[in-house]
Each structure stands twice: as structure tokens, then as C-alpha cells.
Design an enzyme around this catalytic site. Structure first.
Site, PDB file in Angstrom:
ATOM      1  N   HIS A 266      -7.370  -6.076   1.289  1.00 22.13           N
ATOM      2  CA  HIS A 266      -6.168  -5.252   1.493  1.00 22.13           C
ATOM      3  C   HIS A 266      -5.375  -5.686   2.737  1.00 22.13           C
ATOM      4  CE1 HIS A 266      -4.051  -1.590   0.221  1.00 22.13           C
ATOM      5  NE2 HIS A 266      -3.997  -1.167   1.468  1.00 22.13           N
TER       6      HIS A 266
ATOM      7  N   ASP B 223     -10.074  -5.768  -2.820  1.00 22.42           N
ATOM      8  CA  ASP B 223      -9.402  -4.734  -2.035  1.00 22.42           C
ATOM      9  C   ASP B 223     -10.290  -3.493  -1.994  1.00 22.42           C
ATOM     10  OD1 ASP B 223      -7.740  -2.533  -1.292  1.00 22.42           O
ATOM     11  OD2 ASP B 223      -5.971  -3.677  -1.905  1.00 22.42           O
TER      12      ASP B 223
ATOM     13  N   SER C 271       0.834  -1.193   0.000  1.00 22.52           N
ATOM     14  CA  SER C 271       0.000   0.000   0.000  1.00 22.52           C
ATOM     15  C   SER C 271       0.878   1.256   0.000  1.00 22.52           C
ATOM     16  CB  SER C 271      -0.951  -0.061   1.205  1.00 22.52           C
ATOM     17  OG  SER C 271      -2.001   0.865   1.055  1.00 22.52           O
TER      18      SER C 271
END
Lengths: 275, 275
Positions: B255, B222, B146
Site C-alpha cells: 500500500h 496490500d 486509498s
């Protein structure tokens, strides 16, 4: 039963579930990893019992169990370590109250209403699992860590029809002889020490034996080893009763999930062979 | 440098270290897994950069990296995501301030004194690692998740002499074009948007290219994919510049670290082949 969280992991799903339990008179939370499988399949199942202060989360997040459970197609269930919530008694001692159910049925007030983790695991959890997940009840084992190792051993020995295999990481092997257990048992069970022996793995082996073998992993740098865990007592009882026990002692390992994660694969493969 | 925690894991040690950094003008924390090795050996090394809100702990505890790092004999370093502590500015927005350093050197007050994570990673961390651990500086790669995927890509592209391989999980591929980045870059770097492009992986590929290939894993469930991550922009830039990129899209994955743990082994083996 409600599914409150679900994360895909190693092609399976790790879910967090909530359900009302008659035994503990409150909503209980557990997590369950369900590997990818055919809709008609019933799967081997392992129940994991966690240690003091843990919730259903620690094992789900830290153990790395999903990879091997996925490979071996096993369902892994990890319940909370106690009832929780408003109206459930608690104590500021981390080894008592919420997070410290000790997998027993309390008889003393105010604990006796909610603190019935023994019946919760052996009845409500197993039934809820059977109703909602493709578990093979004839191929179910149990294992755990520390207080949860104590829980796994005592519950298996008393319920060989429910659990076909048992192993533990750094279990409290004889809680009636160490501080954590003496304190909690006196408060949950009262001062009749005969009742305590029903929740002591070493005493249960001496009185009932166990029909199969046992695997224990123990770190030699475990900060609780000398004072609280006492694997030598369990080993000696198994020797007396001809119960095969493999006590593996690992130099340098402590009481943490870093230790558990290092050997979790061995435990799953060991149970898989026996289920 | 002080070692503040050490846990044996898969025959190696996962340590938490603290050291003073000139770049960030405060004590910084990182964790490092050192596998079992001969005292004369220099080891391949991977730097992991974490995402928003993370500290050095998340990757250490949740990724399961130790098993494969142990097998491949790799050192794994995971720094904190920002300076922290008293006197370090913060913000109640989780995507700004402590836990959200964005791996850049801030130029705007009050952030410019401490928020210099770009120089921290490329200079102070690498030097501290070299002085204290048997890293092979010629065989060092970088990866992240990320915001940390953004960090890994931008830092590698600008420092090919330091990092020989780069991969990412669900990276923020073009922060100058999404809310998280627009907000943070305006506050850390001011309104001269030309400066922002130095911290945008997609723009850097278009301007500088990358001399090797890139591996990206992305979960299709995600929750941040559409709004914040934009892997398609990076893929298109790589295509334009003939940079080989493998963008693997995984159905059902989100995620979380459950996603990372599911594919961490692939990343370590991928880097191992390239280092």
C-alpha cells in the site's frame, strides 16, 4: 543480518537491513535495492552515502533511484550516516554525533569506540553485502550527497581496489577548510591537523590522484555552496593532477532531494558505463 | 495565497502554497508542481488526493511525479487531506479528524464547521489554482491513493464538468461497507445512511455512471486490500453500468509510496491521452 522491512518497487525490492558491526560496535542499518534478476547473476553495485542528519531512509524514499536501478540492473546500497542507539555518544549540534559520522575513524574519546564509519563502509558493509546479496565486487562504485559526497570521494580515492567509479552531488570538497569539517575533525580526530588531510578529497587528489574521472553536480542556489562545499578547490586540484573532472553547475537548484532526484538518472548511467 | 516553499525539480518548480479557505474556515496548504513552460501557455492539470494521515508533503516528496509531469508539461496539485490547526477538531483515531477529511462535507457538530473537503476541492482549491497558475480548466483530471482514491472517484463522478479523467491507486472503493468509512461517515454525516451513499464510488457508479473510462492500480500484497479497499465491488458496478474500468492487479506490491512510484508514470500518460 536481519531484513526489517521490504517493499516491492519497480519489480525489485527495496529492503532495510540491520546487522552488528565490529567497527562501530553496534547494530547498523542500511537499505538496499535489489532489482529483478536471475539467481545466477552478479550485479553491478553502487554505494550511496547520505548527508548530515540523514539515515538510510532519505535516499530510499526521496531519490527515485529505483526506476533506473531496475532498468540498469544495479544494486543500490545506502547505509546510515553514523552509529546510533543507546550508549552511542551524541551532540546537539546537527553536524556532530549521530547523523554526522563524516565517514572517518575517530581517534578521540568518547567518539573512538563507535564512530568508525570509514572502516564500517570499506570493510563491514562491503563484506555483509557480499555475503547476502549478488554484488559483483569488481563492478562496484560509490556516490553521495554533501557530507556523503565527501565520504564517497575520500573513500574511493583511498580504495581504488574496492570502488571503480565515483561521483557526487554537492559534496563537501575540502572539509578541513570549512566550518562543518573543522569542528567535527577537531572533535573526532584531535588537533593534529595532518591526520585531517586523510579525510579531505581535495588534499587526497593532490597527494594520490585518482585513476579515472569524476562527476560532480552542484546546484547554484544551494544554500551551503559558498560557505561549506567549495567545489572550485576540488576542480583546481584535479586540474593540477590531470584528473578529469566534470563539474556541472545547475542554475536554480538547491541542496535538497529535489535536486538529487532531478539528476540521479544521469549518475546511474554514468556509473553504469564505467563499471 | 502565499508561497511558503519552492524547490526547483526537473526544470520546473515544486511549490508549497497556503491560502485561506471559506469552505474549511481555516488556512489550507497544498503543493503544486509547475513545469517549465511559455508564459502564454495553459497547461493540463492533475489534482492528486492523498490517503489517511498524509499531508501535502507525501506525494511531493515520495512519488517521483515531477519527472513525467515535466516531460508531459502537466501541472500537479496535491492538497492536504483535511483542515488543520488550532481550533480544528481532531481525534486520536488516525482514520478520523485531522489527516482524515474523507473528501466530504460534514454535517455533524463539531466537524461541520471545518471538515468540508468536498467543497474545498471542487470550489476553493480549483478557484485558487485558476487565479494563480496557468491551468487549463477544460483539461483537468483527478487521481489519488486509498482515501484519496475514494476522493478522486467520488468527486469526478459528481463533477464531470470539472474533471475529465479519473484514476486511482488502491482506492477505498465502497467506504459505506468497510470499517474506515462506516466509522468516519457516522461521525461526520450522522446516522442517515442515505447521505453516506453520496460519498461512495461504487454507489455513485450504480446511480450516475461515468462518461469515460477508469484506471485502477492495486497491489496484491496490500495489507488493507481485503478489509478496506474492495475493488471488486467497484469493478462489478462498472460492469453493470457499462463503464469501462481497467483494474490492474500487481503481485507483490503493498500500500506504500513504493507501489505508487512504480506506476505513477503510467497514470500520467493515461491522463495525458484523455485530457
Amino acid at each position: 543480518m536481519d531484513i526489517v522491512q521490504s517493499n516491492k518497487s519497480f519489480n525489485g525490492n527495496h529492503q532495510v537491513c540491520s546487522h552488528y558491526s565490529e567497527s562501530t560496535q553496534c547494530d547498523m542499518t542500511f537499505s538496499v535495492f535489489v532489482p529483478e534478476h536471475k539467481s545466477s547473476e552478479k550485479l553491478k553495485t553502487l554505494v550511496w552515502l547520505s548527508g548530515l542528519t540523514c539515515s538510510e531512509e532519505n535516499f530510499r524514499v526521496k531519490s527515485g533511484v529505483q526506476r533506473i536501478a531496475s532498468e540498469l540492473k544495479m544494486i543500490i546500497v545506502s547505509p546510515d550516516t553514523s552509529p546510533r542507539g543507546e550508549g552511542v555518544p551524541d551532540n546537539e549540534n546537527y553536524a556532530l554525533g549521530q547523523g554526522a559520522g563524516f565517514y572517518l575513524d575517530a581517534t578521540e574519546s568518547p567518539w573512538d569506540k563507535h564512530f568508525n564509519m570509514y572502516t564500517y563502509i570499506t570493510k563491514d558493509l562491503i563484506e555483509t553485502m557480499g555475503n547476502n546479496f549478488p554484488i559483483d565486487r569488481g563492478k562496484t562504485g560509490i556516490f553521495g550527497h554533501s557530507m556523503g559526497g565527501h565520504g564517497a570521494l575520500t573513500i574511493a580515492i583511498k580504495n581504488p581496489e574496492l570502488f571503480k567509479s565515483v561521483s557526487a552531488f554537492a559534496p563537501i570538497c575540502s572539509p578541513t577548510k570549512v566550518g562543518w569539517g573543522e569542528n567535527a575533525f577537531a572533535i573526532y580526530l584531535g588537533d593534529q591537523q595532518l591526520k585531517w588531510l586523510e579525510y579531505d578529497a581535495t588534499e587526497l587528489i593532490l597527494n594520490r590522484g585518482w585513476y579515472s574521472d569524476i562527476l560532480i553536480d552542484q546546484g547554484l542556489d544551494d544554500e551551503y555552496l559558498e560557505q561549506y562545499l567549495k567545489p572550485g578547490l576540488l576542480q583546481e586540484a584535479c586540474k593540477q593532477k590531470n584528473v578529469p573532472i566534470q563539474l556541472r553547475q545547475h542554475e536554480g537548484y538547491d541542496h535538497s532531494y529535489f535536486f538529487i532526484a532531478s539528476f540521479i538518472e544521469d549518475h546511474l548511467r554514468w556509473h553504469d558505463k564505467r563499471l
